[in-house]
Enzyme design. Structure first.
Site, PDB file in Angstrom:
ATOM      1  N   ARG A   1      -1.946  -0.451  -7.456  1.00  0.00           N
ATOM      2  CA  ARG A   1      -2.010   0.398  -8.651  1.00  0.00           C
ATOM      3  C   ARG A   1      -0.633   1.007  -8.896  1.00  0.00           C
ATOM      4  O   ARG A   1       0.199   1.048  -7.995  1.00  0.00           O
ATOM      5  CB  ARG A   1      -3.031   1.514  -8.439  1.00  0.00           C
ATOM      6  CG  ARG A   1      -2.677   2.420  -7.277  1.00  0.00           C
ATOM      7  CD  ARG A   1      -3.863   3.238  -6.793  1.00  0.00           C
ATOM      8  NE  ARG A   1      -3.577   3.810  -5.482  1.00  0.00           N
ATOM      9  CZ  ARG A   1      -3.073   5.005  -5.267  1.00  0.00           C
ATOM     10  NH1 ARG A   1      -2.762   5.796  -6.275  1.00  0.00           N
ATOM     11  NH2 ARG A   1      -2.847   5.443  -4.042  1.00  0.00           N
TER      12      ARG A   1
ATOM     13  N   GLY B   1       0.824  -1.212   0.000  1.00  0.00           N
ATOM     14  CA  GLY B   1       0.000   0.000   0.000  1.00  0.00           C
ATOM     15  C   GLY B   1       0.854   1.257   0.000  1.00  0.00           C
ATOM     16  O   GLY B   1       0.497   2.283   0.579  1.00  0.00           O
TER      17      GLY B   1
ATOM     18  N   TYR C   1     -14.320  -1.355  10.146  1.00  0.00           N
ATOM     19  CA  TYR C   1     -12.900  -0.973  10.259  1.00  0.00           C
ATOM     20  C   TYR C   1     -12.389  -1.278  11.669  1.00  0.00           C
ATOM     21  O   TYR C   1     -11.304  -1.838  11.837  1.00  0.00           O
ATOM     22  CB  TYR C   1     -12.792   0.524   9.957  1.00  0.00           C
ATOM     23  CG  TYR C   1     -11.395   1.105   9.955  1.00  0.00           C
ATOM     24  CD1 TYR C   1     -10.479   0.789   8.962  1.00  0.00           C
ATOM     25  CD2 TYR C   1     -11.015   2.022  10.937  1.00  0.00           C
ATOM     26  CE1 TYR C   1      -9.212   1.367   8.941  1.00  0.00           C
ATOM     27  CE2 TYR C   1      -9.750   2.597  10.917  1.00  0.00           C
ATOM     28  CZ  TYR C   1      -8.854   2.268   9.918  1.00  0.00           C
ATOM     29  OH  TYR C   1      -7.602   2.838   9.898  1.00  0.00           O
TER      30      TYR C   1
HETATM   31  P1  NAD Z   1      -4.527   5.005   1.988  1.00  0.00           P
HETATM   32  O1  NAD Z   1      -5.963   4.688   1.755  1.00  0.00           O
HETATM   33  O2  NAD Z   1      -4.040   6.388   1.761  1.00  0.00           O
HETATM   34  O3  NAD Z   1      -3.607   4.021   1.137  1.00  0.00           O
HETATM   35  C1  NAD Z   1      -3.858   2.661   1.040  1.00  0.00           C
HETATM   36  C2  NAD Z   1      -3.091   2.128  -0.161  1.00  0.00           C
HETATM   37  O4  NAD Z   1      -3.373   0.737  -0.259  1.00  0.00           O
HETATM   38  C3  NAD Z   1      -3.517   2.775  -1.490  1.00  0.00           C
HETATM   39  O5  NAD Z   1      -2.377   3.266  -2.167  1.00  0.00           O
HETATM   40  C4  NAD Z   1      -4.188   1.642  -2.247  1.00  0.00           C
HETATM   41  O6  NAD Z   1      -3.961   1.701  -3.649  1.00  0.00           O
HETATM   42  C5  NAD Z   1      -3.538   0.418  -1.628  1.00  0.00           C
HETATM   43  N1  NAD Z   1      -4.360  -0.783  -1.769  1.00  0.00           N
HETATM   44  C6  NAD Z   1      -5.698  -0.899  -1.720  1.00  0.00           C
HETATM   45  N2  NAD Z   1      -6.061  -2.164  -1.919  1.00  0.00           N
HETATM   46  C7  NAD Z   1      -4.929  -2.880  -2.095  1.00  0.00           C
HETATM   47  C8  NAD Z   1      -4.639  -4.244  -2.361  1.00  0.00           C
HETATM   48  N3  NAD Z   1      -5.611  -5.159  -2.484  1.00  0.00           N
HETATM   49  N4  NAD Z   1      -3.342  -4.614  -2.474  1.00  0.00           N
HETATM   50  C9  NAD Z   1      -2.350  -3.698  -2.354  1.00  0.00           C
HETATM   51  N5  NAD Z   1      -2.559  -2.392  -2.126  1.00  0.00           N
HETATM   52  C10 NAD Z   1      -3.834  -1.991  -1.993  1.00  0.00           C
HETATM   53  O7  NAD Z   1      -4.200   4.526   3.494  1.00  0.00           O
HETATM   54  P2  NAD Z   1      -3.164   5.158   4.551  1.00  0.00           P
HETATM   55  O8  NAD Z   1      -3.807   6.344   5.147  1.00  0.00           O
HETATM   56  O9  NAD Z   1      -1.818   5.272   3.955  1.00  0.00           O
HETATM   57  O10 NAD Z   1      -3.205   4.018   5.672  1.00  0.00           O
HETATM   58  C11 NAD Z   1      -2.262   2.979   5.755  1.00  0.00           C
HETATM   59  C12 NAD Z   1      -2.552   2.161   7.003  1.00  0.00           C
HETATM   60  O11 NAD Z   1      -2.556   3.033   8.150  1.00  0.00           O
HETATM   61  C13 NAD Z   1      -3.916   1.465   7.020  1.00  0.00           C
HETATM   62  O12 NAD Z   1      -3.794   0.234   7.698  1.00  0.00           O
HETATM   63  C14 NAD Z   1      -4.769   2.399   7.844  1.00  0.00           C
HETATM   64  O13 NAD Z   1      -5.847   1.707   8.449  1.00  0.00           O
HETATM   65  C15 NAD Z   1      -3.770   2.890   8.865  1.00  0.00           C
HETATM   66  N6  NAD Z   1      -4.169   4.151   9.486  1.00  0.00           N
HETATM   67  C16 NAD Z   1      -4.174   5.319   8.758  1.00  0.00           C
HETATM   68  C17 NAD Z   1      -4.557   6.489   9.368  1.00  0.00           C
HETATM   69  C18 NAD Z   1      -4.569   7.795   8.610  1.00  0.00           C
HETATM   70  O14 NAD Z   1      -5.033   8.811   9.153  1.00  0.00           O
HETATM   71  N7  NAD Z   1      -4.069   7.841   7.391  1.00  0.00           N
HETATM   72  C19 NAD Z   1      -4.940   6.504  10.721  1.00  0.00           C
HETATM   73  C20 NAD Z   1      -4.950   5.298  11.421  1.00  0.00           C
HETATM   74  C21 NAD Z   1      -4.528   4.126  10.795  1.00  0.00           C
END
Ligand code: NAD
Length: 315
Positions: A36, A8, A141
């Site tokens: 992607r 990701g 979630y």
């Molecule tokens: P994001 O949605 O910005 O990015 C997720 C990425 O995963 C995207 O680039 C997407 O293309 C990719 N993805 C989706 N499906 C996929 C698949 N099947 N295989 C491979 N890649 C895939 O998410 P983020 O904000 O970078 O979050 C990353 C992690 O951090 C997650 O576990 C999220 O729950 C956790 N998190 C984020 C936040 C926040 O505020 N951003 C807060 C708490 C926890």
């Protein structure tokens, strides 16, 4: 030498984390992967591979080919989107995590994946939420995140896998837009302040949630991964936060830089319901005690930096 696989990697956290890890450990040491492709510079500054994390064989093959010793698993569906597509969320968030843990077990990798303040629920104490407390979330979630925390603990206890994780609050950044979370408003508000001088919030006045600036989040990941394993009691679910804020508080901080900024509300009941089920402010004392967590940016410092990067001072 460290060799790190990031899933990701094109998301809000990954796109900045990969750049920072490459600065520290070298460009070739960090294999960025995502479902992607994109023109993002992390696809050019070092190895980049297309990888769907629900494909266990493909993940194993890439991890083996690059001989990685660390997996940072970020691919997930975030809170608001997961509530719209709960079955997809279960399959991606749990299936992807299980695949990543299995690859880590087979290749004996150190392992990191983020949890979230979404792992708490309506019956969790809302103020100064303890590290160890009631976790009965009522969102898909949240169910995924609690299950993930437990699963990572299980792999540590059962297989001795070096699993580590943080319960992130809403993360704020000027680089990559957020991907469908409940706290996205706290990023949108800065973009709107710079481009329009006003913002309409989908989260109601008085809804306090924890937030943290992305540079603090990246440092926290790296510090936790580098921490002495013997000091860690809460391996997979450290509460971390920098501030507890509502939309008014962010607007007040923005007005110190852009005096005419105005805020109004058009509350989205779906995302508001998720926000109402989360804590107001969490206690990060275990992270401070066990590996020295410290957030450098408070609301005012973050706001200055955000607006500075987005060009707000010129308005
Ligand atoms: P994001 O949605 O910005 O990015 C997720 C990425 O995963 C995207 O680039 C997407 O293309 C990719 N993805 C989706 N499906 C996929 C698949 N099947 N295989 C491979 N890649 C895939 O998410 P983020 O904000 O970078 O979050 C990353 C992690 O951090 C997650 O576990 C999220 O729950 C956790 N998190 C984020 C936040 C926040 O505020 N951003 C807060 C708490 C926890």
């Amino acid at each position: 030498m460290k060799r790190i696989l990031v899933t990701g990697a094109l998301g809000q956290i990954g796109s900045e984390l990969v750049a920072k890890l490459r600065e520290i450990y070298g460009n070739d040491a960090v294999v960025a992967t995502d479902l992607r492709s994109s023109a993002h510079e992390i696809t050019r500054t070092g190895p980049f591979e297309l990888l769907d994390v629900t494909n266990d064989k493909a993940m194993y093959e890439i991890a083996k080919r690059y001989q990685v010793d660390t997996i940072i698993h970020l691919a997930a569906l975030l809170s608001a989107t997961a509530e719209e597509k709960p079955l997809l969320a279960w399959n991606l968030n749990m299936g992807g995590l299980m695949n990543a843990l299995e690859v880590a077990r087979e290749l004996k990798c150190q392992f990191f994946t983020p949890s979230s303040i979404g792992a708490f629920g309506p019956s969790t104490p809302k103020d100064n939420t303890p590290q160890d407390t009631i976790q009965r979330p009522n969102t898909m979630y949240g169910v995924n995140k609690v299950s993930g925390e437990l699963l990572c603990d299980y792999y540590f206890h059962k297989y001795g896998l070096d699993t580590r994780g943080l319960r992130f609050p809403g993360l704020i950044s000027y680089v990559t837009p957020p991907g469908g979370g409940t706290t996205d408003y706290a990023v949108e508000i800065y973009y709107a302040a710079v481009t329009q001088g006003k913002y309409t919030s989908y989260i109601a006045k008085g809804t306090n949630m924890d937030m943290m600036y992305m540079p603090d989040a990246l440092t926290a990941i790296i510090d936790l991964m580098e921490a002495d394993s013997s000091r860690l009691t809460h391996r997979n679910s450290f509460n971390v936060t920098a501030m507890s804020v509502d939309p008014e508080a962010i607007a007040a901080a923005i007005r110190k830089e852009i005096p005419g900024f105005t805020l109004d509300y058009d509350v989205d009941p779906k995302r508001q319901a998720i926000a109402d089920s989360w804590p107001h402010s969490i206690d990060a004392s275990a992270a401070k005690a066990e590996w020295g967590f410290r957030a450098r940016y408070d609301l005012d410092a973050m706001t200055k930096d955000m607006l500075g990067h987005l060009g707000g001072r010129q308005l």
